[in-house]
Design an enzyme around this catalytic site. Structure first.
Site, PDB file in Angstrom:
ATOM      1  N   TYR A 142       0.826  -1.206   0.000  1.00  0.00           N
ATOM      2  CA  TYR A 142       0.000   0.000   0.000  1.00  0.00           C
ATOM      3  C   TYR A 142       0.867   1.265   0.000  1.00  0.00           C
ATOM      4  O   TYR A 142       0.476   2.286  -0.546  1.00  0.00           O
ATOM      5  CB  TYR A 142      -0.910   0.030   1.232  1.00  0.00           C
ATOM      6  CG  TYR A 142      -2.204  -0.721   1.076  1.00  0.00           C
ATOM      7  CD1 TYR A 142      -2.225  -2.093   0.892  1.00  0.00           C
ATOM      8  CD2 TYR A 142      -3.424  -0.048   1.105  1.00  0.00           C
ATOM      9  CE1 TYR A 142      -3.414  -2.776   0.756  1.00  0.00           C
ATOM     10  CE2 TYR A 142      -4.624  -0.728   0.969  1.00  0.00           C
ATOM     11  CZ  TYR A 142      -4.610  -2.092   0.798  1.00  0.00           C
ATOM     12  OH  TYR A 142      -5.806  -2.759   0.671  1.00  0.00           O
ATOM     13  N   LYS A 189       3.370 -15.531   3.212  1.00  0.00           N
ATOM     14  CA  LYS A 189       3.614 -16.308   1.994  1.00  0.00           C
ATOM     15  C   LYS A 189       5.131 -16.528   1.940  1.00  0.00           C
ATOM     16  O   LYS A 189       5.815 -16.129   0.992  1.00  0.00           O
ATOM     17  CB  LYS A 189       3.094 -15.505   0.776  1.00  0.00           C
ATOM     18  CG  LYS A 189       3.105 -16.250  -0.534  1.00  0.00           C
ATOM     19  CD  LYS A 189       2.040 -17.345  -0.643  1.00  0.00           C
ATOM     20  CE  LYS A 189       2.262 -18.159  -1.904  1.00  0.00           C
ATOM     21  NZ  LYS A 189       1.381 -19.340  -1.978  1.00  0.00           N
ATOM     22  N   ASP A 221      -2.634 -18.548   1.240  1.00  0.00           N
ATOM     23  CA  ASP A 221      -3.597 -19.283   0.408  1.00  0.00           C
ATOM     24  C   ASP A 221      -4.319 -20.340   1.241  1.00  0.00           C
ATOM     25  O   ASP A 221      -5.535 -20.516   1.163  1.00  0.00           O
ATOM     26  CB  ASP A 221      -2.931 -19.884  -0.837  1.00  0.00           C
ATOM     27  CG  ASP A 221      -1.605 -20.575  -0.559  1.00  0.00           C
ATOM     28  OD1 ASP A 221      -1.106 -20.517   0.589  1.00  0.00           O
ATOM     29  OD2 ASP A 221      -1.054 -21.187  -1.496  1.00  0.00           O
ATOM     30  N   ASP A 245      -6.216  -7.140   4.159  1.00  0.00           N
ATOM     31  CA  ASP A 245      -7.341  -6.525   3.451  1.00  0.00           C
ATOM     32  C   ASP A 245      -8.241  -7.605   2.862  1.00  0.00           C
ATOM     33  O   ASP A 245      -9.459  -7.598   3.039  1.00  0.00           O
ATOM     34  CB  ASP A 245      -6.804  -5.608   2.341  1.00  0.00           C
ATOM     35  CG  ASP A 245      -7.931  -4.986   1.533  1.00  0.00           C
ATOM     36  OD1 ASP A 245      -8.882  -4.480   2.143  1.00  0.00           O
ATOM     37  OD2 ASP A 245      -7.851  -5.020   0.285  1.00  0.00           O
ATOM     38  N   ASP A 249     -12.236  -9.169   4.407  1.00  0.00           N
ATOM     39  CA  ASP A 249     -13.488  -9.212   3.632  1.00  0.00           C
ATOM     40  C   ASP A 249     -14.016 -10.642   3.613  1.00  0.00           C
ATOM     41  O   ASP A 249     -15.207 -10.891   3.795  1.00  0.00           O
ATOM     42  CB  ASP A 249     -13.259  -8.748   2.180  1.00  0.00           C
ATOM     43  CG  ASP A 249     -13.639  -7.286   1.973  1.00  0.00           C
ATOM     44  OD1 ASP A 249     -13.440  -6.483   2.916  1.00  0.00           O
ATOM     45  OD2 ASP A 249     -14.125  -6.950   0.880  1.00  0.00           O
TER      46      ASP A 249
HETATM   47  C1  IPM Z   1     -10.391  -1.360   3.792  1.00  0.00           C
HETATM   48  C2  IPM Z   1     -10.641  -0.790   2.409  1.00  0.00           C
HETATM   49  C3  IPM Z   1      -9.467   0.106   2.018  1.00  0.00           C
HETATM   50  C4  IPM Z   1      -8.211  -0.748   2.002  1.00  0.00           C
HETATM   51  C5  IPM Z   1      -9.644   0.846   0.687  1.00  0.00           C
HETATM   52  C6  IPM Z   1     -10.939   1.627   0.616  1.00  0.00           C
HETATM   53  C7  IPM Z   1      -8.464   1.746   0.410  1.00  0.00           C
HETATM   54  O1  IPM Z   1     -10.833  -1.819   1.474  1.00  0.00           O
HETATM   55  O2  IPM Z   1     -10.340  -0.561   4.756  1.00  0.00           O
HETATM   56  O3  IPM Z   1     -10.267  -2.571   3.932  1.00  0.00           O
HETATM   57  O4  IPM Z   1      -7.901  -1.369   0.982  1.00  0.00           O
HETATM   58  O5  IPM Z   1      -7.517  -0.777   3.006  1.00  0.00           O
HETATM   59 MN    MN Z   2     -10.739  -3.804   2.329  1.00  0.00          MN
END
Ligand code: IPM
Ligand code: MN
Length: 355
Positions: A142, A189, A221, A245, A249
């Site tokens: 990032y 990894k 993975d 990240d 999710d």
């Molecule tokens: C998160 C989001 C952010 C990230 C984006 C919006 C930049 O997906 O907070 O997880 O990738 O960190």
């Molecule tokens: Mn995210």
């Protein structure tokens, strides 16, 4: 106690879910005798519209002066399909993380008994799952050097980590594991990436100083698979920025709705408390978004920023009651009645008691 809170609702559904979190915070302060003062600031697309900068200095200063930041979401579709846009709402989020030194992102994943059937995963796999993902937030790809070569036809992002960055996030991870079920999974990894080999090396050096913690190492993975096939295996997961990240999710699926997951980002300066969902622009202003993640972020704020555990618990209890009584928005309503964002927010705030 006097609580100075910076309020950054951001874009899309951010303002309406943050309104509900504010109601709960005010209810808690009334009941427990705290004095709260709010300090509003712009971040994201709304800040670009106003200042031409997604995280302007005045917003930064408001955060620095506060004890905690309550944050909604940023993002607007008008920037998503324009690769040439020079300023983007998401830059505001990244700038905030970097400037406030928020290197540790804590994303707890829990299941609520009445909702386990809502998960697309088998009920017996998710029932009772309870883990904490600690994502490194200010390093890696990032923030590493990035750019274009060959007149734009070659692009690169550098996944760089320094020892001090790895040590400080691992220290947090071991400490949280000590306070929980004492099981830490370091996700990397290391079979391919040099940066991951440094992570694993540092983790192996530190592990003996936490002999009570059972530490294991897992390739990302494999971890992605295990989160779906056996989420109850995990207690604390620690990993680098990009892997974290993606895995968080994925992990949100375990709890049944992204609208339930709260987070805390902590580090060198003021901590930020925010729902992990995005700005969902299509729903903005419609009063349909689930406010529970924002309200639970306020609970995390009481606990982490102020050490006010009873106050946090009071909010959690009211949220659990709203789920129990089916006072929920459409995403959790199944075939039952879908309540509006503000109805859920009002119900939860009124439900808060001091035990
Ligand atoms: C998160 C989001 C952010 C990230 C984006 C919006 C930049 O997906 O907070 O997880 O990738 O960190
Ligand atoms: Mn995210």
């Amino acid at each position: 106690m006097k609580l100075n809170i910076a309020l950054l609702p951001g874009d899309g559904i951010g303002p309406e879910v943050i309104d509900q979190a504010v109601k709960s915070v005010e209810a808690v302060c009334r009941i427990f005798g705290h004095e709260v003062s709010w300090h509003f600031a712009y971040a994201g697309a709304c800040a670009i519209d106003r200042y031409g900068d997604a995280f302007p200095d005045v917003t930064y200063q408001t955060c620095l002066d506060a004890d905690a930041v309550l944050f909604g979401a940023v993002g607007d579709p008008k920037y998503d399909n324009d690769p040439t846009a020079k300023v983007r709402p998401e830059q505001g989020l990244l700038a905030m993380r970097k400037k406030l030194g928020l290197y540790a992102n804590l994303r707890p994943v829990e299941t609520f008994k009445p909702l386990v059937h809502m998960s697309p995963l088998k009920e017996e796999l998710v029932d009772g799952a309870d883990f904490l993902v600690i994502r490194e937030l200010t390093g890696g790809m990032y923030f590493g050097e990035k750019g274009r070569l060959d007149g734009g036809d070659t692009a690169y992002d550098t996944n760089i980590y320094h020892r001090y960055e790895i040590e400080r996030i691992l220290r947090q991870a071991f400490e949280y594991a000590m306070r929980r079920r004492k099981h830490l999974t370091v996700v990397d990894k290391a079979n391919v990436l040099e940066s991951s080999r440094l992570w694993r090396q540092v983790a192996q050096e530190m592990a003996p100083t936490y002999p009570e913690v059972e530490t294991d190492y897992m390739f990302v993975d494999n971890a992605a698979m295990k989160l779906i096939t056996g989420p109850k295996f995990f207690d604390v997961i620690v990993t680098e920025n990009t892997f974290g990240d993606i895995l968080t999710d994925e992990a949100s699926v375990v709890s049944g709705s992204m609208g339930l997951l709260a987070s805390a980002s902590v580090g060198e300066k003021t901590g930020v408390y925010e729902p992990i969902h995005g700005s969902w622009p299509q729903a903005a202003g419609k009063d349909i978004a689930n406010p529970l993640a924002a309200i639970l972020s306020a609970a995390m704020m009481f606990e982490y920023a102020f050490g006010l555990m009873d106050e946090g618990r009071a909010i959690r209890k009211a949220v659990a009651d709203s789920i129990e009584n089916k006072i929920v928005t459409g995403d959790l309503a199944a075939s039952g009645k879908a309540f509006s964002t503000s109805e859920v927010g009002d119900w939860v705030a009124e439900r808060i008691v001091s035990e």
